[in-house]
Scaffold this active site. Sequence first.
Site, PDB file in Angstrom:
ATOM      1  CG  ASP A   4      58.172  -5.912  10.845  1.00 51.25           C
ATOM      2  OD1 ASP A   4      58.884  -5.593  11.821  1.00 51.25           O
ATOM      3  OD2 ASP A   4      58.279  -6.996  10.250  1.00 51.25           O
ATOM      4  CG  HIS A  22      67.195  -9.166   8.581  1.00 51.81           C
ATOM      5  ND1 HIS A  22      66.929 -10.518   8.546  1.00 51.81           N
ATOM      6  CD2 HIS A  22      66.094  -8.551   8.084  1.00 51.81           C
ATOM      7  CE1 HIS A  22      65.711 -10.708   8.064  1.00 51.81           C
ATOM      8  NE2 HIS A  22      65.180  -9.535   7.780  1.00 51.81           N
ATOM      9  CD  GLU A  73      61.337 -11.438   9.814  1.00 53.21           C
ATOM     10  OE1 GLU A  73      60.678 -10.419  10.111  1.00 53.21           O
ATOM     11  OE2 GLU A  73      61.852 -11.619   8.702  1.00 53.21           O
ATOM     12  CD  GLU A 101      60.696  -7.889  13.516  1.00 56.11           C
ATOM     13  OE1 GLU A 101      60.205  -6.769  13.719  1.00 56.11           O
ATOM     14  OE2 GLU A 101      60.490  -8.544  12.480  1.00 56.11           O
ATOM     15  CG  ASP A 146      56.977 -10.191  11.900  1.00 57.50           C
ATOM     16  OD1 ASP A 146      55.757 -10.381  12.015  1.00 57.50           O
ATOM     17  OD2 ASP A 146      57.503  -9.676  10.895  1.00 57.50           O
ATOM     18  NE  ARG A 180      61.818 -15.967   6.755  1.00 57.78           N
ATOM     19  CZ  ARG A 180      61.847 -14.703   7.159  1.00 57.78           C
ATOM     20  NH1 ARG A 180      61.307 -13.743   6.423  1.00 57.78           N
ATOM     21  NH2 ARG A 180      62.389 -14.393   8.317  1.00 57.78           N
ATOM     22  CD  GLN A 188      58.905 -12.805   3.566  1.00 60.59           C
ATOM     23  OE1 GLN A 188      59.098 -13.652   4.427  1.00 60.59           O
ATOM     24  NE2 GLN A 188      59.561 -11.659   3.534  1.00 60.59           N
ATOM     25  CE  LYS A 229      57.796 -10.929   7.092  1.00 63.14           C
ATOM     26  NZ  LYS A 229      58.927 -10.933   8.039  1.00 63.14           N
ATOM     27  CB  THR A 232      52.993 -10.234  14.991  1.00 61.37           C
ATOM     28  OG1 THR A 232      52.918 -10.241  13.562  1.00 61.37           O
ATOM     29  CG2 THR A 232      54.249  -9.484  15.437  1.00 61.37           C
ATOM     30  CD  GLU A 266      69.040 -12.870   8.773  1.00 65.48           C
ATOM     31  OE1 GLU A 266      70.013 -12.114   8.860  1.00 65.48           O
ATOM     32  OE2 GLU A 266      67.998 -12.724   9.441  1.00 65.48           O
TER      33      GLU A 266
END
Lengths: 393, 393
Positions: free
Chosen positions: B112, B119, B183, B185, B215, B219, B222, B235, B239, B340
Amino acid sequence: MTWIEDPAFASDRPFGPQTLPYGVTGDGVAVRVGDHALPLRPIANSFSERLTDLVSADTLDPLLAAGRPAWSELRARLTELVNDTVAPRGGTLVPLAEVSNRLPFTVADYVDFYCSRHHAENVGRIFRPNDAPLLPNWTHLPVGYHGRAGTVVVSGTDVVRPKGQRKGEHGPVFGPSVRLDIEAEVGFVCGGPVASQVPTSAAAEHVFGVVLVNDWSARDIQAWEYQPLGPFLGKSFATSVGAWITPLEALALARVEPPALPNEVLPYLVEDQPWGLDLSIEVSWNDTVVSEPPFAQMSWTFAQQLAHMTVNGATVRPGDFFASGTVSGPEKWHRGSFLELTWSGKEPVTLKDGSQRSFLEDGDTVVITATAPGEDGSVVGFAEVAGTVLAAD
Amino acid sequence: MTWIEDPAFASDRPFGPQTLPYGVTGDGVAVRVGDHALPLRPIANSFSERLTDLVSADTLDPLLAAGRPAWSELRARLTELVNDTVAPRGGTLVPLAEVSNRLPFTVADYVDFYCSRHHAENVGRIFRPNDAPLLPNWTHLPVGYHGRAGTVVVSGTDVVRPKGQRKGEHGPVFGPSVRLDIEAEVGFVCGGPVASQVPTSAAAEHVFGVVLVNDWSARDIQAWEYQPLGPFLGKSFATSVGAWITPLEALALARVEPPALPNEVLPYLVEDQPWGLDLSIEVSWNDTVVSEPPFAQMSWTFAQQLAHMTVNGATVRPGDFFASGTVSGPEKWHRGSFLELTWSGKEPVTLKDGSQRSFLEDGDTVVITATAPGEDGSVVGFAEVAGTVLAAD
């Protein structure tokens, strides 16, 4: 008297009948007896029906998938066969010098932990001299990250010096790593049914066996790249593993209580029976023993690592492989990486030939070996993990 | 007139004849035409001998291994077949609603990246408010790390809320994640011969196709675990990837120059032809479009990522999979993660039903879609990646 005429096949030697590690040669699955390989395909008829296909395979993958009942039955039957006075029909010993070992299993996911407190503190002091050496999470969970499965190689494979970016005075520069290092580790090969949220008490059911690991590390590449997402190219070029996997069942007498952590751990990390393992490791640099890392000093056990790795719902599957992280103890001669041993190159080591080393030079060879206590005073061996550094392409 | 009677199979629709993405259903390898699957095994005789086995397989693995010449030949022949007026013998269309998609390939290593400057800056401001938002290495190399291959799942798979450690007032606490995020992606599926030190100019030869990726990220887990070795359990639980892989060959007209970096990059990262891709992404949260991340804003291209990933000697092999990292642009409505978008939960978004969200709640569904410009004004589609959050076990 056993039919196996090999003085190295004795209970006071590392690869006597108490060990019986598995590997893969050009003839498929084999077991190591002393300084010989015993290929199993030619003696497949000596095993029960459910084992026949497993021992006749080209790799250990089917055996890993079969799970603990098959592993136990196979080990028990092998123990009978190697202690018998006559060879099983078709049984032939091949001297190890004539054996070409292959990577014995297909690596699914590879996870590298960071479970030596001494290593974590040493690295913290070297890389982050202005901060506390141990980060706040370290005593609460086994810190780990995913590595590259596709570049796990079997012992004996040469390691080409990696190229990459490192910090320069005026921005990054590119070239062969100038701080190539090792990490002496212990790895755990997983098998059995796919599972998640594995409790510490069930972890051993998912671990087939144990191998030594050299997690080659380019410290200059790593130092420049690793923030904020962790090591990547500094580690991904090669990870060497021993050619013969010592069964977990051989290690019943090696179990020890790991050193206490300064805080209680969360319930999912508590062990009802300790899974610390008393492996005595030796690291040789061009024939000079430079370090003797004590695996019993690791703060987190493989059972805690596996429980942690799956507590979020992630699965463990056959072929998953995880390593302990660098094994270092409290003394200087316990340090399992050259970064620590030479304190980032400031305190070079002197080899037998009088030469000095801080990091690896082209042509250098590193060999890691280990033993553990076995039953009745025997010694359980771990196959060496060896590699020679070649110049960058 | 083509034999395929499906109004969605038109060149001004995302899954017209200009796209032809590959997937795997219960019948093996298939190609998507409009809102139908065309299984290839029943029409295997319509292809040359060397393609017969590849299209008859249970997964895309053999096709990935076959490499670019086979990919090009297959796409050219398929283009003939789907544009013909009569169906190939044995050709049957299955409505997508009746298709059960499987993960189309065996994921070897999963990497990844972290290639959106917006970002990286947003996350830097949120996680490290006292430091410069962008770390010094970011403009010199595509930052990346290895993820867990074994928990890559196909679109439509439910995602169970992960449990784990998060920071508490008096030490860590354990429980279901309370800051579950996405996420958005773009992922790249590798194939062709095993190779290392792949130059940017050859990267496309090793990329079979492109899929959307979610993904999923916890948080809170993490933030507590990620120092110093990067994300792990935050994570590794899931996925999600799209069920149909859009061939790289369909994206010739989507190529754009990526935004300039503030410094020159090292020679191995220079592209002779730019591989930025102009994908327009949409992120829906329970039927409300909450974000439109612009992939053309990514600072590092897949060719640079692949060159970087292999420059240290690491190999790329069929089934390797790498993703771009969260796609975010300069505007608030460009942000590809809820971290975000809601600025760490401080600015909740309002959904169509009037409810507010900062992070994911149980039962929430996220769907990511995208299109890119195709030839002659057509639109190339990317199969949705969808997932619904289930309560923790």
